[in-house]
Design a protein around this motif. Structure first.
Motif, PDB file in Angstrom:
ATOM      1  N   LEU A 411     -25.046 -23.249   7.564  1.00  0.00           N
ATOM      2  CA  LEU A 411     -24.209 -24.336   8.083  1.00  0.00           C
ATOM      3  C   LEU A 411     -24.062 -24.229   9.597  1.00  0.00           C
ATOM      4  N   LYS A 412     -23.828 -23.004  10.051  1.00  0.00           N
ATOM      5  CA  LYS A 412     -23.621 -22.797  11.486  1.00  0.00           C
ATOM      6  C   LYS A 412     -24.865 -23.251  12.257  1.00  0.00           C
ATOM      7  N   GLN A 413     -26.028 -22.798  11.757  1.00  0.00           N
ATOM      8  CA  GLN A 413     -27.252 -23.133  12.495  1.00  0.00           C
ATOM      9  C   GLN A 413     -27.571 -24.625  12.438  1.00  0.00           C
ATOM     10  N   LEU A 414     -27.366 -25.231  11.290  1.00  0.00           N
ATOM     11  CA  LEU A 414     -27.638 -26.679  11.199  1.00  0.00           C
ATOM     12  C   LEU A 414     -26.704 -27.462  12.114  1.00  0.00           C
ATOM     13  N   MET A 415     -25.466 -26.992  12.225  1.00  0.00           N
ATOM     14  CA  MET A 415     -24.522 -27.693  13.104  1.00  0.00           C
ATOM     15  C   MET A 415     -24.938 -27.499  14.568  1.00  0.00           C
ATOM     16  N   GLU A 416     -25.443 -26.302  14.888  1.00  0.00           N
ATOM     17  CA  GLU A 416     -25.917 -26.073  16.263  1.00  0.00           C
ATOM     18  C   GLU A 416     -27.082 -26.983  16.610  1.00  0.00           C
ATOM     19  N   GLU A 417     -27.876 -27.273  15.603  1.00  0.00           N
ATOM     20  CA  GLU A 417     -28.986 -28.206  15.797  1.00  0.00           C
ATOM     21  C   GLU A 417     -28.467 -29.633  15.937  1.00  0.00           C
ATOM     22  N   GLY A 418     -27.232 -29.838  15.554  1.00  0.00           N
ATOM     23  CA  GLY A 418     -26.648 -31.171  15.677  1.00  0.00           C
ATOM     24  C   GLY A 418     -26.932 -32.070  14.486  1.00  0.00           C
ATOM     25  N   VAL A 419     -27.264 -31.457  13.331  1.00  0.00           N
ATOM     26  CA  VAL A 419     -27.550 -32.269  12.146  1.00  0.00           C
ATOM     27  C   VAL A 419     -26.304 -33.030  11.679  1.00  0.00           C
ATOM     28  N   ALA A 420     -25.144 -32.391  11.833  1.00  0.00           N
ATOM     29  CA  ALA A 420     -23.876 -33.021  11.452  1.00  0.00           C
ATOM     30  C   ALA A 420     -22.766 -32.273  12.169  1.00  0.00           C
ATOM     31  N   GLN A 421     -21.530 -32.657  11.904  1.00  0.00           N
ATOM     32  CA  GLN A 421     -20.408 -31.937  12.521  1.00  0.00           C
ATOM     33  C   GLN A 421     -19.581 -31.242  11.458  1.00  0.00           C
ATOM     34  N   LEU A 422     -19.166 -30.026  11.803  1.00  0.00           N
ATOM     35  CA  LEU A 422     -18.365 -29.259  10.854  1.00  0.00           C
ATOM     36  C   LEU A 422     -16.937 -29.152  11.367  1.00  0.00           C
ATOM     37  N   PHE A 423     -15.986 -29.421  10.469  1.00  0.00           N
ATOM     38  CA  PHE A 423     -14.574 -29.254  10.821  1.00  0.00           C
ATOM     39  C   PHE A 423     -13.981 -28.263   9.836  1.00  0.00           C
ATOM     40  N   THR A 424     -13.241 -27.292  10.352  1.00  0.00           N
ATOM     41  CA  THR A 424     -12.626 -26.321   9.466  1.00  0.00           C
ATOM     42  C   THR A 424     -11.120 -26.520   9.515  1.00  0.00           C
ATOM     43  N   PHE A 425     -10.540 -26.816   8.350  1.00  0.00           N
ATOM     44  CA  PHE A 425      -9.099 -27.050   8.311  1.00  0.00           C
ATOM     45  C   PHE A 425      -8.345 -25.769   8.608  1.00  0.00           C
ATOM     46  N   GLU A 426      -7.254 -25.913   9.332  1.00  0.00           N
ATOM     47  CA  GLU A 426      -6.426 -24.769   9.680  1.00  0.00           C
ATOM     48  C   GLU A 426      -5.844 -24.136   8.419  1.00  0.00           C
ATOM     49  N   LEU A 427      -5.433 -24.982   7.498  1.00  0.00           N
ATOM     50  CA  LEU A 427      -4.839 -24.470   6.264  1.00  0.00           C
ATOM     51  C   LEU A 427      -5.932 -24.297   5.216  1.00  0.00           C
ATOM     52  N   GLY A 428      -6.057 -23.108   4.693  1.00  0.00           N
ATOM     53  CA  GLY A 428      -6.980 -22.882   3.588  1.00  0.00           C
ATOM     54  C   GLY A 428      -8.441 -22.804   3.976  1.00  0.00           C
ATOM     55  N   SER A 429      -8.751 -22.939   5.272  1.00  0.00           N
ATOM     56  CA  SER A 429     -10.121 -22.827   5.783  1.00  0.00           C
ATOM     57  C   SER A 429     -11.131 -23.712   5.059  1.00  0.00           C
ATOM     58  N   ARG A 430     -10.682 -24.865   4.584  1.00  0.00           N
ATOM     59  CA  ARG A 430     -11.649 -25.749   3.926  1.00  0.00           C
ATOM     60  C   ARG A 430     -12.628 -26.271   4.965  1.00  0.00           C
ATOM     61  N   LYS A 431     -13.905 -26.295   4.571  1.00  0.00           N
ATOM     62  CA  LYS A 431     -14.936 -26.751   5.500  1.00  0.00           C
ATOM     63  C   LYS A 431     -15.329 -28.182   5.164  1.00  0.00           C
ATOM     64  N   VAL A 432     -15.292 -29.026   6.177  1.00  0.00           N
ATOM     65  CA  VAL A 432     -15.624 -30.428   5.967  1.00  0.00           C
ATOM     66  C   VAL A 432     -16.782 -30.818   6.874  1.00  0.00           C
ATOM     67  N   VAL A 433     -17.790 -31.433   6.275  1.00  0.00           N
ATOM     68  CA  VAL A 433     -18.927 -31.897   7.067  1.00  0.00           C
ATOM     69  C   VAL A 433     -18.749 -33.393   7.316  1.00  0.00           C
ATOM     70  N   GLY A 434     -18.908 -33.769   8.564  1.00  0.00           N
ATOM     71  CA  GLY A 434     -18.802 -35.188   8.914  1.00  0.00           C
ATOM     72  C   GLY A 434     -20.143 -35.685   9.421  1.00  0.00           C
ATOM     73  N   VAL A 435     -20.555 -36.862   8.953  1.00  0.00           N
ATOM     74  CA  VAL A 435     -21.861 -37.403   9.331  1.00  0.00           C
ATOM     75  C   VAL A 435     -21.731 -38.879   9.696  1.00  0.00           C
ATOM     76  N   VAL A 436     -22.801 -39.383  10.287  1.00  0.00           N
ATOM     77  CA  VAL A 436     -22.832 -40.808  10.615  1.00  0.00           C
ATOM     78  C   VAL A 436     -23.383 -41.599   9.433  1.00  0.00           C
ATOM     79  N   GLY A 437     -24.375 -41.015   8.755  1.00  0.00           N
ATOM     80  CA  GLY A 437     -24.981 -41.727   7.630  1.00  0.00           C
ATOM     81  C   GLY A 437     -25.188 -40.809   6.440  1.00  0.00           C
ATOM     82  N   ALA A 438     -25.079 -41.348   5.244  1.00  0.00           N
ATOM     83  CA  ALA A 438     -25.096 -40.566   4.009  1.00  0.00           C
ATOM     84  C   ALA A 438     -26.365 -39.728   3.842  1.00  0.00           C
ATOM     85  N   LEU A 439     -27.458 -40.214   4.391  1.00  0.00           N
ATOM     86  CA  LEU A 439     -28.731 -39.502   4.261  1.00  0.00           C
ATOM     87  C   LEU A 439     -28.640 -38.066   4.794  1.00  0.00           C
TER      88      LEU A 439
END
Ligand code: G4P
Length: 524
Positions: A411-439
Motif C-alpha cells: 500500500l505504501k509503495q503504491l501510494m508513493e507511485e500516486g496510484v491512489a490516496q491513503l488516509f489513516t483514521f486517528e481512531l482505530g487506525s482504519r485505512k481508507v483508500v480514496g480514488v478518482v475512479g472505481a477502476l
C-alpha cells in the motif's frame, strides 16, 4: 551553453477528453519531428471501455504508458518534450501531476462534441498555475458545431479568453481548408493520412486567387469571417498567452494530418521555454548553474521480481549529469544516479546530461516519492504537486493476516507511485483508500496480489470529500480535531484531514467552525 540549451526547449502536454484526438495528434506531431516514420506507430495510451476489468489489458497499458510517457523530438532546431497524460478519467490524478511538469499545454477539442467534462477539469488545473494553453479544434472533416459557437463555449466553460489564429472554410463534407491568420496563408484540405501538405501564401485575402481555389461563395464567406474576427477579437498578444490569459485557437483534422503543421509552427514560435519555478523558499530560474529538479511521476517496474521503479524527474535548473551525487532534500541525503534514461519518441536511451525542460527517468529502489526535490545541496523544496480530494472512498480489509507486512508495504509503495490516496483514521487506525475512479480499486487489488502477495478487499464507505484542515489559531484547530475525532484522518504526509460524510453536513460544520479552513486540495 546552458542558456542556449534552455532557449531550445519546449516542454508541453496535450490534454483532451477521451476520443477527441490526443493520440492521433501526438502521432502526427512525432511524424513532423521525424521521430517516427509512419502512422500507426504510437500506441494509444488509453484503456478502452470494453477493457475495463481486463487486468491483462491494464498491465499492457502500464507497459505502453512507460514507453510513451515522455516523447522527445526535434523540430526546426527546437527540442520538444511532449509529456503524455492518461486519457482515462479514472487516472486523472496522474494527469494533474504531469501538468505540474510542463511549461505549456495544447488542448484538443472535438468540433462535434465541443467542450467536454474532462477538458473542463484539466483546464481548472491549468488555470491554477496560469499555464499557457493553445487550443486545437479537431475533426473538421465532420459536421461539427458552428466555429463561433465553439469559441464561445470554450470561453464560457473553460474560463479563458480565446483568439483564433486560423479559420475554417466550411466543415464536414464541404470542408475546404483553413486560412492561417497567424502567417496569412491558405491551407487546402485533402483527405490524406500520409501526405504532409504545405500552405499556400495568400498575403491578401482579397486576392482573386482565393476564389479560384475555394470557390466564390466560400471565398466571400471567409473574407467576411476574417473581417469579423479581426474586428471582434483583440490583436493576438504573446504576453497574454504566456500569462495564461488568452488561448490561441487552431482548427484542423488530426487524422488527416491537416492543420497540424500550422499548429506546430506556431507552437515552436510562441510556446514558453522552461519557466522559473517556485520552491517553498524561493523562485529558481532555469539558468541557475546548479541542478535542481523534482519527481512528478513514479512508475513501478513491470517485473514483480525486481521491485525497482522509474522516477520521472523534471529538470528545472542547471545541468543534470549522470553518475553525479545529488541531494535528496526530503531525506537529507546524497544519492548517485548512475542509471539515468532519456526519452526520445519511443526509445529510451542512457543519458549523460540533461537540461532544464528535459525529463530524465531514474531507476530507484524505493528512495523517491512523488513531489521529491533533488538539488546540488540546496535545501529548497519545489512546491506544487497537489493532491485533490478523491471522489470514492473504501476501507481496506486485510484478507490474509499472515501477509499484513506485505500489505502495508504494498500500500505504501503504491501510494508513493500516486496510484491512489491513503488516509489513516486517528481512531482505530482504519485505512481508507480514496480514488478518482472505481477502476483504480481493481488495479490496486490486482497489483497488491501480484507484486506483494497480499490479499485485501475493499468495503465501501459513505464519504463525500477529504478536506485538508488548517487554522490560524492552533488552539481552535486542536479543539476542532478533538471534537470531531471520529472523522479525522491523516494523509500520507501526516497532514490532518477532515473526512466529510455529505455535502450538507460539511456545510454545517463549516458554518459552526468559522476559524477552521477546509481545503479540497493539499496545496494551500
Ligand atoms: P484520444 O487519444 O483523445 O482518446 O483520441 P484518439 O486520437 O484515439 O482518437 C479518437 C478517435 O477519433 C479515433 O477513431 C481517431 O481515428 C478519430 N480521429 C482523430 N482525429 C480525427 C479527425 O480529424 N477526424 C475524424 N473524423 N476522426 C478523427 P477510432 O475509431 O476510435 O479509432 P481508430 O480505429 O481510428 O484508431
Amino acid at each position: 551553453m546552458l542558456e542556449q540549451e534552455i532557449a531550445k526547449r519546449r516542454t508541453f502536454g496535450i490534454i483532451s477528453h477521451p476520443d477527441a484526438g490526443k493520440t492521433t495528434l501526438t502521432e502526427k506531431l512525432l511524424l513532423f519531428g521525424g521521430a517516427i516514420q509512419k502512422a500507426g506507430a504510437v500506441k494509444s495510451n488509453k484503456i478502452k471501455d470494453h477493457a475495463k476489468s481486463d487486468f491483462m489489458e491494464i498491465e499492457k497499458q502500464r507497459g505502453i504508458s512507460v514507453a510513451t510517457s515522455v516523447m522527445g523530438f526535434n523540430y526546426k532546431d527546437v527540442k520538444i518534450n511532449l509529456l503524455d497524460t492518461p486519457g482515462h478519467q479514472d487516472f486523472a490524478e496522474d494527469t494533474y501531476r504531469t501538468l505540474t511538469a510542463v511549461d505549456s499545454v495544447v488542448m484538443v477539442i472535438d468540433c462535434v462534441k465541443g467542450v467536454e467534462i474532462q477538458t473542463e477539469k484539466l483546464m481548472e488545473v491549468c488555470r491554477m498555475r496560469s499555464t499557457p494553453v493553445i487550443c486545437f479544434i479537431n475533426k473538421l472533416d465532420r459536421e461539427g458545431q458552428d466555429p463561433y459557437d465553439l469559441l464561445d463555449e470554450v470561453e464560457e466553460k473553460l474560463g479563458i479568453k480565446v483568439r483564433p489564429l486560423s479559420w475554417p472554410i466550411s466543415m464536414g463534407k464541404t470542408f475546404r481548408g483553413v486560412y492561417n491568420l497567424y502567417n496569412k496563408s491558405l491551407v487546402l484540405f485533402e483527405a490524406s493520412k500520409r501526405e504532409l501538405t504545405d500552405g499556400l501564401d495568400i498575403e491578401d485575402i482579397n486576392d482573386p486567387e482565393l476564389d479560384r481555389l475555394v470557390g466564390e461563395s466560400n471565398a466571400t464567406q471567409l473574407r467576411e469571417d476574417v473581417e469579423l474576427i479581426e474586428g471582434v477579437y483583440p490583436k493576438f498578444s504573446i504576453e497574454d498567452y504566456l500569462e495564461g490569459k488568452v488561448a490561441p485557437v487552431f482548427f484542423g483534422s488530426a487524422v488527416n494530418n491537416f492543420g497540424v503543421r500550422e499548429l506546430l509552427d506556431c507552437f515552436v514560435d510562441i510556446a514558453p521555454t522552461p519557466i522559473p519555478r517556485e520552491t517553498e523558499e524561493r523562485i529558481i530560474v532555469p539558468k541557475e548553474k546548479k541542478f535542481t529538479g523534482f519527481v512528478f511521476k513514479i512508475h513501478a517496474n513491470m517485473d514483480p521480481k525486481h521491485r525497482n521503479r522509474i522516477a520521472f524527474v523534471r529538470v528545472c535548473s542547471g545541468k543534470f549529469e549522470r553518475g553525479k551525487n545529488y541531494h535528496h532534500v526530503r531525506e537529507d541525503k546524497k544519492i548517485r544516479f548512475s542509471n539515468a534514461t532519456a526519452f526520445m519518441a519511443q526509445d529510451r536511451e542512457t543519458v549523460e546530461e540533461a537540461w532544464p525542460g528535459d525529463i530524465v527517468g531514474i531507476f530507484d529502489t524505493g528512495n523517491l516519492k512523488i513531489g521529491d526535490t533533488l538539488t546540488e545541496g540546496e535545501k529548497s523544496i519545489y512546491k506544487g504537486i497537489p493532491s485533490f480530494s478523491p471522489e470514492i472512498f473504501k476501507e481496506v480489509i486485510n484478507k490474509d493476516a499472515m501477509k499484513t507486512k506485505q500489505l502495508e508495504k504494498g500500500l505504501k509503495q503504491l501510494m508513493e507511485e500516486g496510484v491512489a490516496q491513503l488516509f489513516t483514521f486517528e481512531l482505530g487506525s482504519r485505512k481508507v483508500v480514496g480514488v478518482v475512479g472505481a477502476l483504480q480499486f481493481e488495479v490496486i487489488q490486482h497489483r497488491l496480489k501480484n507484486e506483494y502477495g497480499a490479499s485485501c478487499s475493499f468495503s465501501p464507505m459513505n464519504l463525500y470529500k477529504a478536506c485538508w484542515i488548517t487554522s490560524k489559531d492552533k488552539k481552535k484547530l486542536n479543539e476542532f480535531i478533538a471534537s470531531k475525532q471520529r472523522h479525522i484522518a491523516k494523509d500520507k504526509d501526516g497532514k490532518m484531514v477532515f473526512m466529510a460524510e455529505s455535502k450538507s453536513w460539511l456545510g454545517m460544520v463549516q458554518d459552526n467552525f468559522p476559524d477552521i479552513e477546509f481545503h479540497f486540495t493539499s496545496e494551500f
